[in-house]
Design an enzyme around this catalytic site. Structure first.
Site, PDB file in Angstrom:
ATOM      1  N   CYS A   1       0.822  -1.215   0.000  1.00 17.30           N
ATOM      2  CA  CYS A   1       0.000   0.000   0.000  1.00 17.30           C
ATOM      3  C   CYS A   1       0.855   1.264   0.000  1.00 17.30           C
ATOM      4  CB  CYS A   1      -0.876   0.036   1.240  1.00 17.30           C
ATOM      5  SG  CYS A   1      -1.861  -1.437   1.469  1.00 17.30           S
TER       6      CYS A   1
ATOM      7  N   ARG B   1       4.928  -0.275  -6.207  1.00 17.16           N
ATOM      8  CA  ARG B   1       4.929  -1.020  -4.948  1.00 17.16           C
ATOM      9  C   ARG B   1       3.939  -2.188  -4.969  1.00 17.16           C
ATOM     10  NH1 ARG B   1       6.773   2.722  -0.622  1.00 17.16           N
ATOM     11  NH2 ARG B   1       5.517   1.639   0.889  1.00 17.16           N
TER      12      ARG B   1
ATOM     13  N   TRP C   1      -3.093  -2.765  -1.364  1.00 16.27           N
ATOM     14  CA  TRP C   1      -2.734  -4.161  -1.657  1.00 16.27           C
ATOM     15  C   TRP C   1      -3.474  -4.971  -0.599  1.00 16.27           C
ATOM     16  CZ3 TRP C   1      -0.091  -8.260   0.725  1.00 16.27           C
ATOM     17  CH2 TRP C   1       0.385  -9.255  -0.130  1.00 16.27           C
TER      18      TRP C   1
ATOM     19  N   ASN D   1      -1.984   2.421   5.781  1.00 16.07           N
ATOM     20  CA  ASN D   1      -1.127   1.289   5.391  1.00 16.07           C
ATOM     21  C   ASN D   1      -0.837   0.489   6.639  1.00 16.07           C
ATOM     22  OD1 ASN D   1      -0.903   2.375   2.904  1.00 16.07           O
ATOM     23  ND2 ASN D   1       1.256   2.942   3.074  1.00 16.07           N
ATOM     24  N   GLY D   2      -0.720  -0.828   6.479  1.00 15.13           N
ATOM     25  CA  GLY D   2      -0.364  -1.660   7.627  1.00 15.13           C
ATOM     26  C   GLY D   2      -1.485  -2.619   7.961  1.00 15.13           C
TER      27      GLY D   2
ATOM     28  N   GLU E   1      17.480 -18.128  -7.333  1.00 13.23           N
ATOM     29  CA  GLU E   1      17.088 -16.774  -7.740  1.00 13.23           C
ATOM     30  C   GLU E   1      16.463 -16.789  -9.142  1.00 13.23           C
ATOM     31  OE1 GLU E   1      16.483 -14.094  -6.494  1.00 13.23           O
ATOM     32  OE2 GLU E   1      16.614 -12.606  -8.080  1.00 13.23           O
TER      33      GLU E   1
ATOM     34  N   LYS F   1      12.735 -15.476 -10.088  1.00 17.14           N
ATOM     35  CA  LYS F   1      12.507 -14.473 -11.127  1.00 17.14           C
ATOM     36  C   LYS F   1      11.460 -14.976 -12.116  1.00 17.14           C
ATOM     37  CE  LYS F   1      13.702 -11.810  -9.864  1.00 17.14           C
ATOM     38  NZ  LYS F   1      14.369 -11.370  -8.680  1.00 17.14           N
TER      39      LYS F   1
ATOM     40  N   GLU G   1       7.832 -15.351 -10.544  1.00 20.68           N
ATOM     41  CA  GLU G   1       7.099 -14.155 -10.118  1.00 20.68           C
ATOM     42  C   GLU G   1       6.597 -13.312 -11.290  1.00 20.68           C
ATOM     43  OE1 GLU G   1       9.108 -11.152  -7.698  1.00 20.68           O
ATOM     44  OE2 GLU G   1      11.011 -11.642  -8.626  1.00 20.68           O
TER      45      GLU G   1
ATOM     46  N   HIS H   1      16.191 -37.275  -5.612  1.00 26.96           N
ATOM     47  CA  HIS H   1      15.603 -37.657  -4.328  1.00 26.96           C
ATOM     48  C   HIS H   1      14.115 -37.325  -4.279  1.00 26.96           C
ATOM     49  CE1 HIS H   1      19.435 -38.857  -2.689  1.00 26.96           C
ATOM     50  NE2 HIS H   1      19.964 -37.742  -3.184  1.00 26.96           N
TER      51      HIS H   1
ATOM     52  N   LYS I   1       6.178  -4.455  -4.280  1.00 29.80           N
ATOM     53  CA  LYS I   1       7.615  -4.209  -4.271  1.00 29.80           C
ATOM     54  C   LYS I   1       8.162  -4.170  -2.855  1.00 29.80           C
ATOM     55  CE  LYS I   1      11.591  -3.133  -6.068  1.00 29.80           C
ATOM     56  NZ  LYS I   1      12.325  -4.279  -6.635  1.00 29.80           N
TER      57      LYS I   1
HETATM   58  O1  M6R Z   1      13.123  -5.050  -0.105  1.00 27.74           O
HETATM   59  P1  M6R Z   1      13.598  -6.423   0.229  1.00 27.74           P
HETATM   60  O2  M6R Z   1      14.896  -6.760  -0.408  1.00 27.74           O
HETATM   61  O3  M6R Z   1      13.648  -6.670   1.720  1.00 27.74           O
HETATM   62  O4  M6R Z   1      12.504  -7.385  -0.354  1.00 27.74           O
HETATM   63  C1  M6R Z   1      12.560  -8.758  -0.152  1.00 27.74           C
HETATM   64  C2  M6R Z   1      11.661  -9.492  -1.115  1.00 27.74           C
HETATM   65  O5  M6R Z   1      10.335  -9.109  -0.931  1.00 27.74           O
HETATM   66  C3  M6R Z   1      12.055  -9.248  -2.573  1.00 27.74           C
HETATM   67  O6  M6R Z   1      13.380  -9.561  -2.809  1.00 27.74           O
HETATM   68  C4  M6R Z   1      11.166 -10.083  -3.511  1.00 27.74           C
HETATM   69  O7  M6R Z   1      11.446 -11.435  -3.348  1.00 27.74           O
HETATM   70  C5  M6R Z   1      11.373  -9.646  -4.964  1.00 27.74           C
HETATM   71  N1  M6R Z   1      10.116  -9.357  -5.582  1.00 27.74           N
HETATM   72  C6  M6R Z   1      12.006 -10.676  -5.811  1.00 27.74           C
HETATM   73  O8  M6R Z   1      12.198 -10.225  -7.097  1.00 27.74           O
END
Ligand code: M6R
Length: 600
Positions: free
Chosen positions: A2, A27, A73, A99-100, A477, A481, A484, A500, A595
């Site tokens: 948010c 965000r 959000w 927010n929160g 990673e 990527k 997501e 396994h 974000k």
């Molecule tokens: O701002 P941060 O690095 O703490 O965020 C952590 C994760 O939310 C962030 O890396 C998330 O996994 C990304 N969307 C991955 O691309």
């Protein structure tokens, strides 16, 4: 997650609020709204979907110098126009964005609001109805606001309008980020300086449990107990062009391309006048005082932490554990006698990591935050900060922050090692320079990665990433990527682990993306590829120069073996990007994601 904006001044607030919300789109959100206030009262416009949808319903004829806005959000209640913010009290006098997460909202509802008809499913509406309740019982607005805040358990950043006082925005914060921006004849509120950079670069940070009375000429900060606080503003060192896409179709592509530049900037920022790498002496001492390092992070930052462990253990010879922040609270390991905690967070606002930091500080331990955002919550609350200098990362999928985190961790390891008199058999400045050049080569090979994405990922339901050693961490990673932004079910595995269990999922044509950048495990990972090929898999091998074979799909330039994650991840970022494009996904704003994940 948010986002909040607010404006009070001489200009019409609508466009300023809408532009501000557009800057917060990155965000992640699923609905948005604004409330504007003039002598005729408050008007609320809110809509499920994008800011563009909200723009369509805002009445152009309404002119108002005061307003608040929000991107939501969903946490409590589905994404819908009713659940979108701003929320109003039943009489319409009070209007609020939040927010929160209010953890005790159900209890408050039962204890105080039995007779009140609630319109939404949100925890937020409870706040605005409580304020009205206390005003109806005789409190004046600020008093009712304070009374309500003292009842709330959880996190909040709030901006409140009172229709009977169109010269004030009431603001409060606890655990969720919120800033007040200062102007000549106006003031603004924003959960992120980027939102209001259009009108000011002067900001005052708010601390938890502070309440702020914002008028167009003044900003009065107080504690919840009414103590006045004076705090100097800071200049947000953001270049408005940093947050524009320019000629790029997507922020993600722009940010991938910025990685060589970021590498060079990091080298420069961490070099002293003699060209030696340097970091704050206090941080080096904290590293040397520690008998064990605990890295705490989430998502991509966690994956960077796994690579960082290798650096700190291999180069600086200090044992390291890496933990997912959301799990740490329930599974606190037996801590060593002199732990040092390192928090890695691009945004510096991740609530899960922040919860651990608060805990760690209560236990009396030292903490270092590695972040891209100076002045972020995790930076302020830790003892020390190392900055990534990557420039704003807007795309939800983290790319340049990941490589920046790894580069800064390598520098931390190197400087610590030198301070311990440990001999290094390479010059890190030179090696990072080679990495930056190699990154450029990879960024120039986009067509190859587009072909790979088309060949391996255009129709598949799932994909597996395998690697051994440090390649395994990069595979994790790569899988994150891909999943997501393209919604392909993707998982990363240690090469030897497939047999396994997961090998049962291999069918004819299942894509396996294998990383082969480590000489010591080159034969073993290729053996794992053979095992899956024998069961019908479609292998895409990304190897490093010197270790290649004819069957490889792409060969990355040679860099120092320990630093390979900095470049082997780029093909994976680009393949994910093109896979998402081919599948017509919203690359920069993938569904359901935010974000900055500012709720636990
Ligand atoms: O701002 P941060 O690095 O703490 O965020 C952590 C994760 O939310 C962030 O890396 C998330 O996994 C990304 N969307 C991955 O691309």
């Amino acid at each position: 997650m948010c986002g909040i904006v607010g404006y009070i001044g001489n200009l019409d607030s609508k466009e300023i609020l809408l532009k501000g919300l557009e800057k917060l789109e990155y965000r992640g959100y699923d609905s948005a709204g604004i409330a504007v206030m003039n002598d005729n009262g408050v008007q609320v416009f809110k809509e499920k979907g994008r800011i563009a949808d909200l723009r369509n319903i805002v009445d152009e004829d309404v002119v108002a110098n005061t307003g608040i806005g929000h991107t939501r959000w969903a946490t409590h209640g589905v994404p819908s126009t009713v659940n979108a913010h701003p929320h109003q009290s039943n009489s319409g006098r009070f209007t609020l964005v939040h927010n929160g997460v209010i953890e005790n909202y159900d209890i408050l509802k039962r204890e105080y609001l039995q007779g009140v008809a609630l319109k939404s499913d949100t925890d937020t509406e409870i706040i605005v109805q409580l304020i009205e309740l206390f005003v109806n019982e005789g409190s004046y607005t600020e008093e009712a606001f304070r009374k309500t805040l003292t009842l709330l358990k959880g996190s909040y950043a709030i901006a409140l309008l009172d229709a009977e006082n169109n010269e004030t925005i009431f603001v409060a914060k606890n655990k969720s980020p919120l800033l007040v921006g200062l102007g000549e004849t106006f003031n603004v509120v924003a959960s992120d300086a980027m939102a209001m950079l259009q009108v000011t670069d002067q900001y005052v940070e708010l601390m938890d449990k502070e309440i702020v009375i914002v008028t167009k000429d003044a900003v009065k900060i107080q504690t919840l107990n009414g103590e006045e606080i004076s705090r100097d503003p800071y200049t947000a060192e953001l270049d408005a062009s940093d947050i524009e896409k320019g000629t790029y179709p997507h922020y993600m592509l722009k940010e991938i391309d910025e990685q060589p530049l970021v590498m060079r900037k990091i080298i420069q920022k961490y070099q002293d006048d003699n060209g030696e790498l340097t970091i704050d002496q206090e941080i080096v001492e904290a590293m040397n005082d520690a008998d064990r390092i605990y890295i705490i992070a989430a998502g991509t930052s966690y994956h960077a932490g796994l690579v960082g462990k290798q650096f700190i253990e291999k180069i600086a010879k200090i044992p390291v554990e890496v933990h997912i922040s959301s799990e740490f609270g329930y599974n606190i390991p037996l801590l060593s006698e002199k732990p040092l905690f390192i928090f890695i967070s691009q945004s510096g606002e991740t609530a899960d990591s922040r919860a651990v930091l608060v805990n760690v500080k209560e236990m009396g331990h030292k903490a270092l935050t590695i972040t891209n955002v100076p002045g972020s919550t995790l930076s302020r609350e830790a003892d020390y900060t190392l900055l990534l200098h990557a420039g704003p990362e807007i795309a939800v999928a983290s790319t340049k922050a990941y490589t920046a985190q790894i580069a800064v961790l390598s520098i931390l390891a190197e400087v610590t090692a030198k301070s311990r008199g440990l001999e290094l058999n390479f010059n890190l400045v030179q090696e990072l320079g080679i990495v930056a050049n190699a990154m450029e080569v990879l960024c120039d090979a986009k067509e190859d990665f587009e072909d790979i994405a088309r060949k391996f990922l255009s129709t598949t339901r799932n994909a597996f990433f395998i690697g051994r050693g440090i390649d395994y961490y990069v595979g994790l990673e790569g899988a994150l990527k891909l999943k997501e932004i393209s919604y392909i079910q993707a998982e990363g595995f240690a090469g030897g682990e497939l047999k396994h269990g997961t090998i049962a999922l291999i069918e004819n044509g299942t894509p396996i993306i294998a990383l082969a950048t480590q000489e010591s495990v080159n034969l073993s990972i290729r053996g794992n590829v053979k095992e899956v090929v024998a069961r019908g898999a479609n292998p895409c091998i990304i190897s490093m120069k010197g270790l290649e074979t004819e069957e490889d799909s792409f060969i990355i330039p040679e860099v120092n073996e320990l630093l390979t994650p900095l470049i082997s991840v780029i093909p994976l970022q680009l393949i994910s990007y093109f896979a998402a494009l081919h599948r017509e996904c919203d690359v920069d704003k993938p569904r359901n994601l935010a974000k900055s994940v500012t709720v636990e």
